[in-house]
Scaffold this motif. Sequence first.
Motif, short mmCIF file in Angstrom:
data_model
loop_
_atom_site.label_atom_id
_atom_site.label_comp_id
_atom_site.label_asym_id
_atom_site.label_seq_id
_atom_site.Cartn_x
_atom_site.Cartn_y
_atom_site.Cartn_z
N GLY A 99 0.77 -1.23 0.00
CA GLY A 99 0.00 0.00 0.00
C GLY A 99 0.81 1.28 0.00
N TYR A 100 2.09 1.17 0.22
CA TYR A 100 2.89 2.37 0.46
C TYR A 100 2.94 3.30 -0.74
CZ TYR A 100 6.65 5.22 2.42
OH TYR A 100 7.39 6.26 2.92
N CYS A 101 3.01 2.74 -1.94
CA CYS A 101 3.13 3.58 -3.14
C CYS A 101 1.79 4.12 -3.60
CB CYS A 101 3.74 2.76 -4.28
SG CYS A 101 2.60 1.52 -4.93
N CYS A 133 6.20 0.67 -8.13
CA CYS A 133 5.57 -0.18 -7.12
C CYS A 133 6.45 -1.42 -6.99
CB CYS A 133 4.16 -0.58 -7.53
SG CYS A 133 3.45 -1.74 -6.33
N ARG A 134 7.11 -1.55 -5.86
CA ARG A 134 8.01 -2.69 -5.68
C ARG A 134 7.22 -3.98 -5.46
NH1 ARG A 134 12.72 -5.03 -6.98
NH2 ARG A 134 14.19 -5.29 -5.24
N CYS A 135 6.01 -3.85 -4.92
CA CYS A 135 5.18 -5.05 -4.73
C CYS A 135 4.65 -5.56 -6.06
CB CYS A 135 4.00 -4.75 -3.81
SG CYS A 135 4.50 -4.27 -2.15
N THR A 137 2.12 -4.10 -8.28
CA THR A 137 0.66 -4.06 -8.47
C THR A 137 0.29 -3.43 -9.81
OG1 THR A 137 0.47 -1.91 -7.36
CG2 THR A 137 0.28 -3.85 -5.97
N VAL B 376 9.63 0.36 -1.22
CA VAL B 376 9.40 1.79 -1.52
C VAL B 376 9.40 2.60 -0.22
CG1 VAL B 376 7.89 3.48 -2.62
CG2 VAL B 376 8.25 1.26 -3.68
#
Lengths: 152, 770
Positions: A99-101, A133-135, A137, B376
């Motif tokens: 969720g951070y980005c 987005c490192r995750c 998404t 991030v």
Amino acid sequence: MQNYTLSINGKSQDVTASEDMPLLWVLRDLLDMKGTKFGCGQALCGACTVHLDGEAVRSCSLPISQVGSGKITTIEGLSETGDHPLQKAWVDHVVPQCGYCQSGQIMNAAAFLAKNPSPSESQIESAMEGNLCRCGTYNRIKDAILTASKSL
Amino acid sequence: MMPKLPFLKKHASTSLSTGSSTFNPVDRSEIFRASRRDFLKIGSLAAGGFVLGVNFQCSGPKGELITFAPNVFVSIGSDNIVTILAHRSEMGTGIRTSLPMIVADELGADWSKVKIMQAEGDEDKYGNQNTDGSFSVRMFYEPMKKAGATARHMLMQAAATEWGVAPSECDTEASHVVLKGSSKKIPFGDLVSQIQTMEIPKPESLVMKDFSSYKLVGTDVPIFDAKDIAMGKAKFGADVSLPNMLIAVVQRSPVVGAKVVSYKDENALAISGVKKVVKIDGPGLPAGLDQPLEGIAVLAENTWAAIKGSQALEIEWDLGPNQTYNSANQLQEMLKSTSSSGTVKRERGNFNQAKSSSGKIIEKTYLAPFYAHATVEPPAAIADVKADGSAEIWAPSQHPQWARGAVAGVLGVDVSKVRLNVTLLGGGFGRKSKPDYVVEAALLSKAAGVPVRVQWTRECDLHHDYYHSQSAQRIVATLDGAGNLTGWNHHTVFPAIGAGLDAAPPSDGELDLGCRDFPYDVPNIKIEAHETTAHTRVGWLRSVSNIHHAFAICTMLDEIAETRGIDPIDQALQLLGEDKDITFAGEMVGDYGNYGEKIEDFPWSTARMKKVIQTVAEKSNWKQNLSAGKAMGFAAHRSFLTYVACVVMVENDAAGNLIIPEVHYVVDCGIGVNTDRIRSQFEGGAQFATSLAMTSAITFENGKVQQNNFDTYKIIRMPQSPKKIHVHIVPSMEKPTGVGEPPVPPFIPALANAIYKLSGKRNYELPFKA
Ligand code: FES
Ligand code: FES
């Protein structure tokens, strides 16, 4: 140190800051508005994206002295209740992982859609290129933007 | 000699990826009535609520049973709200939603009336909370079911008494007890006072619900935090702010092991808002896994002043022995070492004999770089150390107990004096299991006498990570005259987790991640490990050494198939042979770790692997005739007890750039709890792996990391990202296993194999040059 009057989410806010302080830290540290995130400090990741007069800008690289009378919108001001079409689409597609980005993604997408309400996939890709987005998404972000564009 | 890692021994679970067999799946769990006070310590509870606690017992490092106080609480309020205390850090896998789903489903709760709370980091209370290694759902599936079933039985008992029927005539549904075959129902909340005094049913007496009656497990359930995140309301590490808090930005040793000789802070202190400059003493060498690096911290009223202040510091360093370190040179030396014999770690048959009598020998080498996690959200933590030595911490931590213990250690207080609140994590991938940044916050708060948030910049993050190791591998394969694969000799070398300047081979545990557990029916197998040194801090990154092992093995297999003139998928099925459970008995030197599970409980099943491979062939339409300019590659790999097969399609766009239009994953992870989060982990895993394969690398010159920010440490962006990722989940009633890490390993070789088919050029080095 200088005094500034900023227009943020339709409200006028007085702050005292050094003139080179990026808007990101004005928001986060001086105004305690934590929705806008820090990721790189160099306009490379998009986590800090806000709107200045409707344009998506990287607040980490925008000194307060350059904001002037521009109208700032942050994720907190995008909608009152989370019912902006993009926010709804984000929930419907369950876009976030960590969720951070995502504040930055949504703000970037919102400015983009305002200009181009029915974008193609490849237009979305180029418009969102600055938001990391490192995750991973990205697929759902694209789908959510397409969904939101249909409900505009 | 490996440096001692005392903390790892104490907190056994951290060794998941470091390899010893000391991490701790749940062996047993016990349900009991918890006191209201217990629960209230953690959160609010509706008046008159009923609370169940779940005790877990885990195996300790020596196989002894360790009992933890309540790990999980389930409360039922008179307001009909079910509250579940989730005890796992949330870093994007959706675990905070998945574990409560299991409880709620077994209980028969209405999901919209379930409230989820996050536990703080307190091992005595909650057991181990490490969120590494894809093992949350695996460890807690059964205990969660049991907790739900216990409460359900009690509620049905209470309703049955009320109605004068047998409990077996009742069922639960949407947070009500219902009388089967009638319209009678009672809300859970109305039965709370009856069950307050009821005895807890014996575990043997519990009848678990049939899987087919589950409404949540096995379906797509939106994560708990989605709306908060979309509104910018979710609280991450750096979002906590406390009165009088100072912000710290630290200049850390540019070379691991460097010590401060002297520093000048006049210019830093002259910056408006800067309040204080504090030296952090680092351990030097070995750097350890839980301690900060030496550095000078600038504490200021706001982050910007702290950043400017840290840039204004003038520090003279004694750089120490790592100042001549050059990672490219080391990689070449490592590669060279693989051509001699190493320490044999697994042996079957006689490889040397197979080699001397073989018709053909294929020998290839593989290189992979250091990688940074690059979440991030850069590391950040807040500490409020009080005058009496007690401390309250807020941190995005994957391993709160480790952080708590490390903080107590440096403050010289008992762990009970440290309260640790886990915030959401803005990405973890293994980085935030290390507590170094949390310890920094505690040390700085203690020195300053006020709350401190330590804020890492992106440059700090890329320069001072615990990197995924660079690696060199050599695989020698032998074919007999008929083209059968008769020998497999795999050499691997990389700086081990926890290694230092003394040469050491990778640990057995690291070799068990996709190297020694080579599953194929090859009559002669020899796995050899080689020694090297570590000149930086090495840690675990999403799927750990499976990353480079799967890359080498699965591209080599593709090359072997080509040489044999056989389809790589047909070859994989052929080499897996008949359906069987592989035990590796008598072949491993030392024990096989099997991700901490007994091989009898979680066998290496060729049947499950064959199933995912056959399915991926079908779903990707593997044998189709692709139009010119398109190609597909295949790889399959088991990691963290989960079986994954992957087909990646590639093509060149008009400008000649490589595009990944389609990916097919087939996964067997046992019972899929939240299918939406399984898919999202695989979607994200493909993106993550694309960066590892195509764009990212950390290099060192003169002991210093050469990459500073996202312009030089590149993460793929939307235009380069795989376009369509299809995730097929094999229906399975096996015990659930992890999904966070398993998507990464097979993707990279599948992509490499696809690129080869498209361009005719094989990639033997990560990231790919073309
Ligand atoms: S923090 Fe501003 S673009 Fe990364
Ligand atoms: S959701 Fe984690 S970085 Fe985008």
